[in-house]
Design an enzyme around this catalytic site. Structure first.
Site, short mmCIF file in Angstrom:
data_model
loop_
_atom_site.label_atom_id
_atom_site.label_comp_id
_atom_site.label_asym_id
_atom_site.label_seq_id
_atom_site.Cartn_x
_atom_site.Cartn_y
_atom_site.Cartn_z
N ASP A 24 -12.61 -39.63 14.16
CA ASP A 24 -12.44 -38.28 14.67
C ASP A 24 -13.83 -37.73 15.01
O ASP A 24 -14.84 -38.31 14.59
CB ASP A 24 -11.75 -37.39 13.64
CG ASP A 24 -11.57 -35.95 14.12
OD1 ASP A 24 -11.11 -35.76 15.25
OD2 ASP A 24 -11.89 -35.01 13.37
N SER A 25 -13.88 -36.63 15.70
CA SER A 25 -15.16 -36.00 16.00
C SER A 25 -15.85 -35.48 14.75
O SER A 25 -17.04 -35.17 14.78
CB SER A 25 -14.95 -34.84 16.98
OG SER A 25 -14.15 -33.83 16.38
N CYS A 87 -7.99 -37.82 16.72
CA CYS A 87 -8.61 -36.68 17.41
C CYS A 87 -7.82 -36.43 18.68
O CYS A 87 -7.68 -37.33 19.52
CB CYS A 87 -10.07 -36.99 17.73
SG CYS A 87 -10.92 -35.73 18.73
N GLU A 166 -15.82 -27.61 10.12
CA GLU A 166 -16.74 -28.68 9.75
C GLU A 166 -17.68 -28.27 8.61
O GLU A 166 -18.15 -29.12 7.85
CB GLU A 166 -17.60 -29.09 10.95
CG GLU A 166 -16.92 -30.01 11.95
CD GLU A 166 -16.83 -31.44 11.46
OE1 GLU A 166 -17.79 -31.93 10.85
OE2 GLU A 166 -15.78 -32.06 11.68
N CYS A 198 -5.16 -29.68 16.84
CA CYS A 198 -6.44 -30.32 16.49
C CYS A 198 -6.32 -30.74 15.04
O CYS A 198 -5.80 -29.98 14.21
CB CYS A 198 -7.60 -29.33 16.68
SG CYS A 198 -9.20 -29.93 16.05
N HIS A 200 -8.41 -30.85 12.81
CA HIS A 200 -9.15 -29.97 11.90
C HIS A 200 -8.26 -28.84 11.37
O HIS A 200 -8.46 -28.36 10.25
CB HIS A 200 -10.35 -29.33 12.61
CG HIS A 200 -11.52 -30.23 12.79
ND1 HIS A 200 -11.53 -31.27 13.71
CD2 HIS A 200 -12.75 -30.25 12.19
CE1 HIS A 200 -12.70 -31.88 13.67
NE2 HIS A 200 -13.46 -31.29 12.75
#
Length: 287
Positions: A24-25, A87, A166, A198, A200
């Site tokens: 993932d990013s 992602c 993040e 997403c 996240h």
């Protein structure tokens, strides 16, 4: 409230012992990794958080594809036999390039759960919270065309939200304000179902649910990704010895292009088993 995931069957993938690469990013894919571990208790899970280049949703397609190809190569060098692109943005921009480079590698992508959201919506109004990159992609347009039906789809770009998550500070006044601002247009429009577009975003699902108010379902596709991974894993296993031997808990190895301590801190409460966290070797990926 969050959409409850189907109960994980003890039989789902308990006998599978292959190595699965996931990336993932940043930390978002840990929400997928956790569900993969539930489905595949004996698999080796190899995870890359490209936090040094997060978020992908605000980068160019060429940049995201370059990172995706390089990270996939690294995971294969570590023994991955199946790849999960955890992602939404990387799936939308790069999964075809990954499949072209590795035509014989089983690859699972993730995309916003528009189809299940439309099925769940009584009001026929569905909100989609996602990065600008995901919402602007051709794949997202195809999802709307294929699955919207008579429902109204309201895309809501959330620039900066993945980056805020993040940091690992998941309940601050600034984060609550950011989420409230993104949710307000959807709330005013009367949506009763919201897609977490997403990986996240499941980490702040309680804040999103609070901002949207009672009676709104949140759709997370992590369980569907895990089930598809199990299906492809079974096809990939051709040698009988993979199903032999004493059961043991699978290993989890994580790498990051960002702060190792931050990833270790973030994943600790989410990982049921011990995991190693290492810096991503700079020579293995392109900048």
């Amino acid at each position: 409230m969050t959409e409850p995931s189907p109960k994980v069957s003890a039989e789902t993938g308990r006998d599978l012992r292959l190595a699965i690469g996931v990336f993932d990013s940043g930390v978002g894919g840990l929400s997928v990794l956790r569900v993969l571990r539930q489905h595949l208790p004996h698999a080796t899970l190899l995870y890359v958080a490209d936090s040094g280049h997060a978020p992908y949703g605000e980068k160019s397609e060429a940049f995201i594809t370059g990172r995706s190809l390089a990270i996939a190569d690294f995971l294969l060098s570590q023994g991955a036999e199946l790849l999960v692109v955890a992602c939404n943005t990387a799936t939308a921009t790069s999964v075809q390039a990954l499949r072209q480079r590795h035509p014989h590698l089983p690859i699972v992508g993730i995309e916003p759960g528009v189809k299940p959201a439309v099925a769940a919506s009584v009001a026929r109004k569905v909100g989609v919270l996602a990065t600008p990159g995901t919402l602007g992609s051709e794949r997202f347009a195809q999802l709307i065309e294929q699955h919207a039906g008579d429902a109204q789809i309201l895309p809501q770009p959330c620039p900066g939200l993945a980056k805020a998550i993040e940091t690992g500070r998941l309940d601050t006044p600034a984060l609550r304000e950011l989420i409230a601002g993104f949710c307000q247009p959807l709330k005013q429009a009367g949506v009763d179902t919201v897609v977490l577009g997403c990986t996240h975003y499941p980490f702040v699902a309680p804040l999103i649910a609070e901002a949207m108010g009672p009676g709104v379902q949140l759709i997370d596709t992590s369980d569907a990704v895990a089930r598809q991974t199990v299906r492809l894993a079974r096809r990939a296993l051709s040698s009988a010895e993979r199903l032999e031997g004493e059961p043991s808990t699978g290993r989890t190895r994580l790498w990051t292009s960002g702060d190792v301590a931050a990833l270790r801190h973030f994943c600790t409460p989410w990982m049921a088993d011990a995991a190693t966290v290492e810096p991503l070797p700079p020579g293995q990926t392109v900048n």
